[in-house]
Design a protein around this motif. Sequence first.
Motif, PDB file in Angstrom:
ATOM      1  N   LEU A   1       0.816  -1.217   0.000  1.00 29.31           N
ATOM      2  CA  LEU A   1       0.000   0.000   0.000  1.00 29.31           C
ATOM      3  C   LEU A   1       0.847   1.263   0.000  1.00 29.31           C
ATOM      4  O   LEU A   1       0.372   2.336  -0.387  1.00 29.31           O
ATOM      5  CB  LEU A   1      -0.943  -0.003   1.208  1.00 29.31           C
ATOM      6  N   SER A   2       2.106   1.129   0.427  1.00 31.10           N
ATOM      7  CA  SER A   2       3.020   2.277   0.406  1.00 31.10           C
ATOM      8  C   SER A   2       3.667   2.475  -0.953  1.00 31.10           C
ATOM      9  O   SER A   2       4.427   3.428  -1.138  1.00 31.10           O
ATOM     10  CB  SER A   2       4.100   2.110   1.476  1.00 31.10           C
ATOM     11  N   GLY A   3       3.394   1.561  -1.883  1.00 31.84           N
ATOM     12  CA  GLY A   3       3.918   1.695  -3.233  1.00 31.84           C
ATOM     13  C   GLY A   3       5.154   0.876  -3.521  1.00 31.84           C
ATOM     14  O   GLY A   3       5.666   0.911  -4.647  1.00 31.84           O
ATOM     15  N   ARG A   4       5.664   0.123  -2.531  1.00 31.10           N
ATOM     16  CA  ARG A   4       6.850  -0.712  -2.761  1.00 31.10           C
ATOM     17  C   ARG A   4       6.388  -2.093  -3.215  1.00 31.10           C
ATOM     18  O   ARG A   4       6.214  -3.010  -2.403  1.00 31.10           O
ATOM     19  CB  ARG A   4       7.691  -0.780  -1.483  1.00 31.10           C
ATOM     20  N   LYS A   5       6.235  -2.252  -4.534  1.00 31.41           N
ATOM     21  CA  LYS A   5       5.600  -3.446  -5.090  1.00 31.41           C
ATOM     22  C   LYS A   5       6.559  -4.366  -5.836  1.00 31.41           C
ATOM     23  O   LYS A   5       6.368  -5.578  -5.839  1.00 31.41           O
ATOM     24  CB  LYS A   5       4.462  -3.041  -6.042  1.00 31.41           C
ATOM     25  N   ARG A   6       7.571  -3.806  -6.466  1.00 28.35           N
ATOM     26  CA  ARG A   6       8.403  -4.606  -7.366  1.00 28.35           C
ATOM     27  C   ARG A   6       9.250  -5.631  -6.617  1.00 28.35           C
ATOM     28  O   ARG A   6       9.665  -6.634  -7.209  1.00 28.35           O
ATOM     29  CB  ARG A   6       9.304  -3.691  -8.202  1.00 28.35           C
ATOM     30  N   ARG A   7       9.539  -5.390  -5.355  1.00 28.28           N
ATOM     31  CA  ARG A   7      10.387  -6.311  -4.601  1.00 28.28           C
ATOM     32  C   ARG A   7       9.634  -7.555  -4.148  1.00 28.28           C
ATOM     33  O   ARG A   7      10.258  -8.509  -3.676  1.00 28.28           O
ATOM     34  CB  ARG A   7      10.961  -5.602  -3.373  1.00 28.28           C
ATOM     35  N   TYR A   8       8.295  -7.559  -4.281  1.00 23.30           N
ATOM     36  CA  TYR A   8       7.496  -8.639  -3.711  1.00 23.30           C
ATOM     37  C   TYR A   8       6.556  -9.236  -4.754  1.00 23.30           C
ATOM     38  O   TYR A   8       6.246  -8.605  -5.772  1.00 23.30           O
ATOM     39  CB  TYR A   8       6.683  -8.122  -2.525  1.00 23.30           C
ATOM     40  N   VAL A   9       6.103 -10.449  -4.475  1.00 22.94           N
ATOM     41  CA  VAL A   9       5.118 -11.099  -5.331  1.00 22.94           C
ATOM     42  C   VAL A   9       3.789 -10.371  -5.164  1.00 22.94           C
ATOM     43  O   VAL A   9       3.384 -10.019  -4.049  1.00 22.94           O
ATOM     44  CB  VAL A   9       4.957 -12.584  -4.951  1.00 22.94           C
ATOM     45  N   LEU A  10       3.101 -10.154  -6.254  1.00 24.62           N
ATOM     46  CA  LEU A  10       1.829  -9.441  -6.198  1.00 24.62           C
ATOM     47  C   LEU A  10       0.813 -10.229  -5.369  1.00 24.62           C
ATOM     48  O   LEU A  10       0.847 -11.463  -5.346  1.00 24.62           O
ATOM     49  CB  LEU A  10       1.294  -9.213  -7.608  1.00 24.62           C
ATOM     50  N   PRO A  11      -0.084  -9.524  -4.672  1.00 30.33           N
ATOM     51  CA  PRO A  11      -0.998 -10.200  -3.735  1.00 30.33           C
ATOM     52  C   PRO A  11      -1.815 -11.329  -4.350  1.00 30.33           C
ATOM     53  O   PRO A  11      -1.932 -12.404  -3.762  1.00 30.33           O
ATOM     54  CB  PRO A  11      -1.898  -9.052  -3.251  1.00 30.33           C
ATOM     55  N   LEU A  12      -2.395 -11.097  -5.515  1.00 28.55           N
ATOM     56  CA  LEU A  12      -3.233 -12.124  -6.125  1.00 28.55           C
ATOM     57  C   LEU A  12      -2.404 -13.339  -6.521  1.00 28.55           C
ATOM     58  O   LEU A  12      -2.820 -14.485  -6.298  1.00 28.55           O
ATOM     59  CB  LEU A  12      -3.965 -11.551  -7.344  1.00 28.55           C
ATOM     60  N   ARG A  13      -1.237 -13.114  -7.092  1.00 26.14           N
ATOM     61  CA  ARG A  13      -0.376 -14.235  -7.487  1.00 26.14           C
ATOM     62  C   ARG A  13       0.076 -15.019  -6.264  1.00 26.14           C
ATOM     63  O   ARG A  13       0.133 -16.257  -6.288  1.00 26.14           O
ATOM     64  CB  ARG A  13       0.833 -13.719  -8.256  1.00 26.14           C
ATOM     65  N   LEU A  14       0.397 -14.313  -5.190  1.00 27.41           N
ATOM     66  CA  LEU A  14       0.814 -14.985  -3.962  1.00 27.41           C
ATOM     67  C   LEU A  14      -0.304 -15.864  -3.413  1.00 27.41           C
ATOM     68  O   LEU A  14      -0.080 -17.027  -3.045  1.00 27.41           O
ATOM     69  CB  LEU A  14       1.223 -13.942  -2.925  1.00 27.41           C
ATOM     70  N   TYR A  15      -1.508 -15.305  -3.360  1.00 23.00           N
ATOM     71  CA  TYR A  15      -2.642 -16.073  -2.843  1.00 23.00           C
ATOM     72  C   TYR A  15      -2.912 -17.308  -3.697  1.00 23.00           C
ATOM     73  O   TYR A  15      -3.099 -18.407  -3.168  1.00 23.00           O
ATOM     74  CB  TYR A  15      -3.884 -15.185  -2.801  1.00 23.00           C
ATOM     75  N   LEU A  16      -2.926 -17.130  -5.002  1.00 22.99           N
ATOM     76  CA  LEU A  16      -3.213 -18.257  -5.892  1.00 22.99           C
ATOM     77  C   LEU A  16      -2.141 -19.333  -5.784  1.00 22.99           C
ATOM     78  O   LEU A  16      -2.451 -20.534  -5.788  1.00 22.99           O
ATOM     79  CB  LEU A  16      -3.329 -17.766  -7.331  1.00 22.99           C
TER      80      LEU A  16
END
Length: 301
Positions: A84-99
């Motif tokens: 939510l703070s905008g630091r997204k590229r370092r981590y797996v995206l939420p939907l992909r992680l959940y799936l």
Amino acid sequence: MSAITVTPPPPVDNPQACRNCGEVLPQPRPNYCGHCGQETNLKPPTLLEFAQQFGGSYISMEGALWRTLLLLLFVPGRLTREYLSGRKRRYVLPLRLYLTISVITLLSFQWFGSFGPTDGKDFVRFDGSDEINNTRLEITDALKAGMENGKFVCRGLPAAWCERLKERFSLDAKGMERELRKVPERFVSHWGSAMFALLPLYAFFLKLLYINRRMRWSEHLVFALHLHAFIFAMVLVKLTGVPVLGTAALVAIPLYSVIALQVVYGGRWWATTLRVMTLGFFYFVALTTLMALVAVWAFVA
């Protein structure tokens, strides 16, 4: 509109040329073609290469997956805050992680474990005989369908489902028993889709509980995806069959939920705990209702 035709490059016979585009490679031979980017050292694919193509940096030791799992499993709420703070590229995206985690867990159910009753006896009644078919699907007293004293009954279900169930229960008692014993296995295959369908509802509950935060529904959905990914991970731990790990996983879920809510949404601890209890109650009602319907659908479909 005229059709667009693509002419493939001619076959390459020059061993010093790129096999993909035909560009002559400089010497010494580079690892990649400077014109099209394809590898120049070509050889038959190996199993390791297929694995690398499947996962790439996603499953490499330096990849985003391991950073994501560390935060997800051991630092409640931090992963959501990062996203939510905008630091997204370092981590797996939420939907992909959940799936990813949910699919691994569901496959583990089918391969190594089970979900709920393995023979259907907890919600299927086999008290008929060769002459009278009293076999029925009985989730609760108010939610049941089947034969009672040779007559079909259907309570608490949509009319369309009752019609389809009536056709299924027209089988003889032994045939119906065989069909109903397959329900738990079919239930597992539908459970993943049902849990995924609950995520928007969970995010809606969060928006109601934290309406003063003025956050978008989609932001609450990110938290829901991360929390449910953790829950699936704990279910996976439970499937190991180790009693200590199973107990720890069950205890971790409510504790993790409270801490994660506090980290992401802030507020006083007593208020967070009260919200967790309220959220848990409504979610439990929605979850049990949905699971009951999935159990029936596993037989109807």
